[in-house]
Design a protein around this motif. Structure first.
Motif, PDB file in Angstrom:
ATOM      1  N   SER A  72       0.838  -1.194   0.000  1.00  0.00           N
ATOM      2  CA  SER A  72       0.000   0.000   0.000  1.00  0.00           C
ATOM      3  C   SER A  72       0.875   1.246   0.000  1.00  0.00           C
ATOM      4  CB  SER A  72      -0.905   0.020   1.235  1.00  0.00           C
ATOM      5  OG  SER A  72      -1.536   1.287   1.349  1.00  0.00           O
ATOM      6  N   SER A  73       0.756   2.035  -1.077  1.00  0.00           N
ATOM      7  CA  SER A  73       1.490   3.301  -1.103  1.00  0.00           C
ATOM      8  C   SER A  73       0.804   4.324  -0.209  1.00  0.00           C
ATOM      9  CB  SER A  73       1.619   3.827  -2.531  1.00  0.00           C
ATOM     10  OG  SER A  73       0.342   4.106  -3.066  1.00  0.00           O
ATOM     11  N   THR A  74      -0.481   4.151   0.029  1.00  0.00           N
ATOM     12  CA  THR A  74      -1.237   5.063   0.890  1.00  0.00           C
ATOM     13  C   THR A  74      -0.783   4.958   2.339  1.00  0.00           C
ATOM     14  OG1 THR A  74      -3.149   4.819  -0.570  1.00  0.00           O
ATOM     15  CG2 THR A  74      -3.551   5.764   1.621  1.00  0.00           C
ATOM     16  N   TYR A  75      -0.672   3.722   2.828  1.00  0.00           N
ATOM     17  CA  TYR A  75      -0.293   3.492   4.226  1.00  0.00           C
ATOM     18  C   TYR A  75       1.187   3.183   4.406  1.00  0.00           C
ATOM     19  CZ  TYR A  75      -5.298   3.389   4.939  1.00  0.00           C
ATOM     20  OH  TYR A  75      -6.614   3.729   4.973  1.00  0.00           O
ATOM     21  N   GLN A  76       1.916   3.031   3.289  1.00  0.00           N
ATOM     22  CA  GLN A  76       3.355   2.752   3.318  1.00  0.00           C
ATOM     23  C   GLN A  76       3.672   1.467   4.089  1.00  0.00           C
ATOM     24  OE1 GLN A  76       6.033   4.623   1.674  1.00  0.00           O
ATOM     25  NE2 GLN A  76       4.148   5.064   0.585  1.00  0.00           N
ATOM     26  N   ILE A  77       2.899   0.413   3.784  1.00  0.00           N
ATOM     27  CA  ILE A  77       3.090  -0.895   4.419  1.00  0.00           C
ATOM     28  C   ILE A  77       3.005  -1.992   3.364  1.00  0.00           C
ATOM     29  CG2 ILE A  77       2.243  -0.229   6.704  1.00  0.00           C
ATOM     30  CD1 ILE A  77      -0.458  -1.504   5.946  1.00  0.00           C
ATOM     31  N   TYR A  78       3.475  -3.188   3.746  1.00  0.00           N
ATOM     32  CA  TYR A  78       3.340  -4.368   2.899  1.00  0.00           C
ATOM     33  C   TYR A  78       2.791  -5.498   3.746  1.00  0.00           C
ATOM     34  CZ  TYR A  78       7.309  -6.538   5.194  1.00  0.00           C
ATOM     35  OH  TYR A  78       8.135  -7.087   6.139  1.00  0.00           O
ATOM     36  N   GLN A  79       2.219  -6.509   3.074  1.00  0.00           N
ATOM     37  CA  GLN A  79       1.780  -7.714   3.770  1.00  0.00           C
ATOM     38  C   GLN A  79       1.869  -8.879   2.804  1.00  0.00           C
ATOM     39  OE1 GLN A  79      -2.314  -7.932   5.115  1.00  0.00           O
ATOM     40  NE2 GLN A  79      -1.810  -9.547   6.555  1.00  0.00           N
ATOM     41  N   CYS A  80       2.418  -9.997   3.299  1.00  0.00           N
ATOM     42  CA  CYS A  80       2.445 -11.234   2.537  1.00  0.00           C
ATOM     43  C   CYS A  80       1.246 -12.052   2.999  1.00  0.00           C
ATOM     44  CB  CYS A  80       3.743 -12.006   2.776  1.00  0.00           C
ATOM     45  SG  CYS A  80       3.730 -13.649   2.004  1.00  0.00           S
ATOM     46  N   LEU A  81       0.316 -12.309   2.104  1.00  0.00           N
ATOM     47  CA  LEU A  81      -0.899 -13.037   2.457  1.00  0.00           C
ATOM     48  C   LEU A  81      -0.627 -14.509   2.721  1.00  0.00           C
ATOM     49  CD1 LEU A  81      -3.290 -11.352  -0.138  1.00  0.00           C
ATOM     50  CD2 LEU A  81      -2.932 -10.746   2.274  1.00  0.00           C
ATOM     51  N   ASP A  82       0.505 -15.015   2.246  1.00  0.00           N
ATOM     52  CA  ASP A  82       0.857 -16.424   2.458  1.00  0.00           C
ATOM     53  C   ASP A  82       1.544 -16.632   3.804  1.00  0.00           C
ATOM     54  OD1 ASP A  82       1.107 -19.196   1.541  1.00  0.00           O
ATOM     55  OD2 ASP A  82       3.254 -18.756   1.406  1.00  0.00           O
ATOM     56  N   SER A  83       2.573 -15.839   4.080  1.00  0.00           N
ATOM     57  CA  SER A  83       3.356 -16.038   5.310  1.00  0.00           C
ATOM     58  C   SER A  83       2.860 -15.205   6.482  1.00  0.00           C
ATOM     59  CB  SER A  83       4.826 -15.696   5.058  1.00  0.00           C
ATOM     60  OG  SER A  83       4.975 -14.298   4.863  1.00  0.00           O
ATOM     61  N   GLY A  84       2.109 -14.131   6.204  1.00  0.00           N
ATOM     62  CA  GLY A  84       1.638 -13.254   7.268  1.00  0.00           C
ATOM     63  C   GLY A  84       2.629 -12.154   7.630  1.00  0.00           C
ATOM     64  N   LYS A  85       3.792 -12.150   6.997  1.00  0.00           N
ATOM     65  CA  LYS A  85       4.771 -11.090   7.301  1.00  0.00           C
ATOM     66  C   LYS A  85       4.245  -9.763   6.788  1.00  0.00           C
ATOM     67  CE  LYS A  85       8.782 -13.970   7.582  1.00  0.00           C
ATOM     68  NZ  LYS A  85      10.200 -14.088   7.393  1.00  0.00           N
ATOM     69  N   GLU A  86       4.478  -8.722   7.589  1.00  0.00           N
ATOM     70  CA  GLU A  86       3.988  -7.403   7.227  1.00  0.00           C
ATOM     71  C   GLU A  86       4.835  -6.349   7.906  1.00  0.00           C
ATOM     72  OE1 GLU A  86      -0.010  -7.542   8.699  1.00  0.00           O
ATOM     73  OE2 GLU A  86       0.598  -7.169  10.752  1.00  0.00           O
ATOM     74  N   GLY A  87       4.708  -5.122   7.432  1.00  0.00           N
ATOM     75  CA  GLY A  87       5.438  -4.041   8.080  1.00  0.00           C
ATOM     76  C   GLY A  87       5.658  -2.866   7.158  1.00  0.00           C
ATOM     77  N   ASP A  88       6.600  -2.026   7.572  1.00  0.00           N
ATOM     78  CA  ASP A  88       6.935  -0.823   6.820  1.00  0.00           C
ATOM     79  C   ASP A  88       8.231  -1.041   6.037  1.00  0.00           C
ATOM     80  OD1 ASP A  88       8.959  -0.689   8.710  1.00  0.00           O
ATOM     81  OD2 ASP A  88       8.132   1.041   9.748  1.00  0.00           O
ATOM     82  N   VAL A  89       8.772   0.035   5.515  1.00  0.00           N
ATOM     83  CA  VAL A  89       9.966  -0.069   4.680  1.00  0.00           C
ATOM     84  C   VAL A  89      11.162  -0.633   5.463  1.00  0.00           C
ATOM     85  CG1 VAL A  89      10.743   2.315   5.047  1.00  0.00           C
ATOM     86  CG2 VAL A  89      11.328   1.149   2.920  1.00  0.00           C
TER      87      VAL A  89
END
Length: 139
Positions: A72-89
């Motif tokens: 998401s460029s709006t929230y500046q986060i990522y999420q992997c739907l398979d592993s559940g890993k998420e976070g910022d830059v």
């Protein structure tokens, strides 16, 4: 967003780097200057899927035949739907490069030309107090 989730309790709001400390304000400014989409695009092909939303093949997924990485460029986060890993830059760089938060911050600052703000550590002056020397005490 507060960077307190990245600041280890032992480091408090700053990080030691060669007897210098990176300020929390500097970390916040760096994060505000960087676009997570641009950072992730260096290692993953991303496709736009709507306003501020991108999908790509996740490097964290065990068998990613689908696009399980959402950015998401709006929230500046990522999420992997398979592993559940998420976070910022910073989390992205930590996970993909196998480095710690402070090294990720220094690398990102160097890459973008962002001048991190450092403060020198203050060494405690050693002062002699009368009566603290065991050799000077009368027996």
């Amino acid at each position: 967003m507060d960077c307190s989730s990245h600041c280890p309790p032992s480091a408090g709001p700053t990080s030691k780097t060669n007897n210098r400390m990176i300020t929390r304000t500097s970390i916040k400014q760096l994060k505000a200057q960087v676009d997570i989409v641009d950072t992730i695009r260096k290692s993953v092909t991303l496709e736009r899927a709507g306003s501020g939303c991108y999908f790509g093949r996740s490097p964290f997924a065990k068998n990613d035949d689908d696009r399980s990485l959402v950015v998401s460029s709006t929230y500046q986060i990522y999420q992997c739907l398979d592993s559940g890993k998420e976070g910022d830059v910073f989390n992205w760089l930590e996970e993909t490069e196998g480095i710690g938060f402070w090294q990720a911050a220094r690398n990102l600052a160097k890459e973008t030309g962002f001048p991190l703000q450092y403060f020198p550590l203050h060494k405690r002056a050693k002062t002699k107090r009368p009566g603290n020397n065991p050799l000077s005490r009368a027996h």
